[in-house]
Design an enzyme around this catalytic site. Structure first.
Site, PDB file in Angstrom:
ATOM      1  N   HIS A  96       0.910  -1.129  -0.098  1.00 37.50           N
ATOM      2  CA  HIS A  96       0.000   0.080   0.076  1.00 37.50           C
ATOM      3  C   HIS A  96       0.751   1.227   0.001  1.00 37.50           C
ATOM      4  O   HIS A  96       2.046   1.365   0.591  1.00 37.50           O
ATOM      5  CB  HIS A  96      -1.051  -0.142   1.200  1.00 37.50           C
ATOM      6  CG  HIS A  96      -2.052   1.176   1.227  1.00 37.50           C
ATOM      7  ND1 HIS A  96      -1.667   2.243   1.550  1.00 37.50           N
ATOM      8  CD2 HIS A  96      -3.214   1.359   0.582  1.00 37.50           C
ATOM      9  CE1 HIS A  96      -2.670   3.057   1.551  1.00 37.50           C
ATOM     10  NE2 HIS A  96      -3.559   2.360   1.063  1.00 37.50           N
ATOM     11  N   GLU A 168      -3.768   2.326  -7.256  1.00 37.95           N
ATOM     12  CA  GLU A 168      -4.044   3.723  -6.232  1.00 37.95           C
ATOM     13  C   GLU A 168      -2.905   4.777  -6.407  1.00 37.95           C
ATOM     14  O   GLU A 168      -1.901   4.666  -5.771  1.00 37.95           O
ATOM     15  CB  GLU A 168      -4.136   2.993  -4.765  1.00 37.95           C
ATOM     16  CG  GLU A 168      -4.744   1.852  -4.373  1.00 37.95           C
ATOM     17  CD  GLU A 168      -5.193   1.788  -3.113  1.00 37.95           C
ATOM     18  OE1 GLU A 168      -6.484   1.778  -2.720  1.00 37.95           O
ATOM     19  OE2 GLU A 168      -4.499   1.782  -2.163  1.00 37.95           O
ATOM     20  N   GLY A 174      -6.479   9.414   0.496  1.00 32.43           N
ATOM     21  CA  GLY A 174      -6.361   9.712   1.876  1.00 32.43           C
ATOM     22  C   GLY A 174      -6.796  11.282   2.051  1.00 32.43           C
ATOM     23  O   GLY A 174      -7.379  11.777   0.960  1.00 32.43           O
ATOM     24  N   SER A 214      -9.698   7.937  -2.969  1.00 33.57           N
ATOM     25  CA  SER A 214     -10.826   9.037  -2.712  1.00 33.57           C
ATOM     26  C   SER A 214     -12.168   8.593  -3.419  1.00 33.57           C
ATOM     27  O   SER A 214     -12.682   9.521  -3.929  1.00 33.57           O
ATOM     28  CB  SER A 214     -10.629  10.158  -3.225  1.00 33.57           C
ATOM     29  OG  SER A 214      -9.494  10.686  -2.165  1.00 33.57           O
TER      30      SER A 214
HETATM   31  P1  13P Z   1      -9.249   6.751   0.661  1.00 29.16           P
HETATM   32  O1  13P Z   1     -10.461   6.100  -0.034  1.00 29.16           O
HETATM   33  O2  13P Z   1      -9.352   7.244   2.149  1.00 29.16           O
HETATM   34  O3  13P Z   1      -8.555   7.805  -0.161  1.00 29.16           O
HETATM   35  O4  13P Z   1      -8.254   5.695   0.904  1.00 29.16           O
HETATM   36  C1  13P Z   1      -8.037   4.569  -0.149  1.00 29.16           C
HETATM   37  C2  13P Z   1      -6.914   3.545   0.079  1.00 29.16           C
HETATM   38  O5  13P Z   1      -5.950   3.826   0.780  1.00 29.16           O
HETATM   39  C3  13P Z   1      -7.421   2.306  -0.034  1.00 29.16           C
HETATM   40  O6  13P Z   1      -6.279   1.452   0.509  1.00 29.16           O
END
Ligand code: 13P
Length: 259
Positions: A96, A168, A174, A214
């Site tokens: 991640h 991602e 985040g 997001s």
């Molecule tokens: P957010 O949806 O809060 O941006 O986080 C995504 C994430 O890190 C999933 O692993």
């Protein structure tokens, strides 16, 4: 029949008790529309895993947020594949963005974890994504290809069928993240699919590629309608059972035509 993948990474937010009550509520709220084509998963903190597995009674897949590549040894603070196997986990999130950028994990660490996870029969959920700078320099495709080729080095075609990939983009994740435009995400996911086809000819169709960063109830549908997006990996918008259940319901209705 096309499967869809909807899951959440709980990051470092919920205690055992909070995790269990979240999972119980999520089970209740999704009971009416869970179906075999839906692969629903939740990835809690390590300490909550045994109780989480017990709470879902097999109805929701439970994963771990990280794993050491060694079975046992002098690795203070780490959790081994054997330990996760022993409590009934079968999904392992690897690489991640927060592990890479806050804890210095490299593609070679990711590779060791992927190989260990496959050796133990886990499903590795391998996370990749370009940074804001990569995007600005126009090297998103190169960065994604590199992360895949290094992170999946040594994986056989047969093992590749076990993989899940999450795209991602670092800049999308985040608080303060900006969701990727659906067309942008689709192009990046297409690059990932092409690279998988190159690495694992014939098996690539079986590897789901999820989008994360997001995702919320406003953009979930437009992301899921993109052809190269097989699922959503959600953070903040899924941490209340009610809002996650609402997103799942919305996506299922949308995908009804795919089945
Ligand atoms: P957010 O949806 O809060 O941006 O986080 C995504 C994430 O890190 C999933 O692993």
């Amino acid at each position: 029949m096309k499967r869809i993948y909807l899951g959440t990474n709980l990051k470092m937010y919920k205690t055992n008790r909070e995790t269990v009550s979240y999972l119980k509520e999520l089970r209740e709220k999704t009971a009416a529309f869970r179906r075999p084509e839906l692969e629903m998963f939740v990835i809690p903190s390590f300490t909550a895993l045994p109780e989480a597995v017990a709470a879902v009674e097999g109805e929701i897949k439970i994963g771990a947020q990280n794993m050491c590549w060694e079975d046992a040894g002098e690795y203070t603070g780490e959790i081994s594949p054997r330990m996760l196997k022993a409590i009934g986990i079968d999904l392992i999130e690897i690489g991640h963005s927060e592990r890479r950028h806050k804890f210095g994990e490299t593609d070679s660490d990711v590779n060791r974890k992927v190989l260990a996870a496959l050796r133990h029969g886990f499903t590795p959920l391998v996370c990749i994504g370009e940074t804001e700078a990569d995007k600005a320099y126009g090297v998103t495709a190169e960065r994604l290809r590199e992360q895949l080729k290094l992170g999946l080095y040594g994986v056989t075609g047969e093992q590749a069928r076990q993989l899940w990939i999450a795209y991602e983009p670092v800049w999308a994740i985040g608080v303060g993240g900006k969701p990727a435009a659906p067309e942008y995400a689709n192009r990046a996911q297409q690059v990932i699919k092409e690279t998988l086809a190159e690495l694992f000819p014939g098996c690539d169709q079986e590897i789901p590629v999820l989008y994360g960063g997001s995702v919320n109830s406003q953009n979930a549908a437009s992301l899921m309608t993109q052809p190269a997006i097989d699922g959503l990996f959600i953070g903040r918008a899924a941490w209340e059972a009610e809002s996650f259940a609402a997103i799942i319901k919305q996506i299922l209705e949308l995908c009804e035509s795919r089945w």
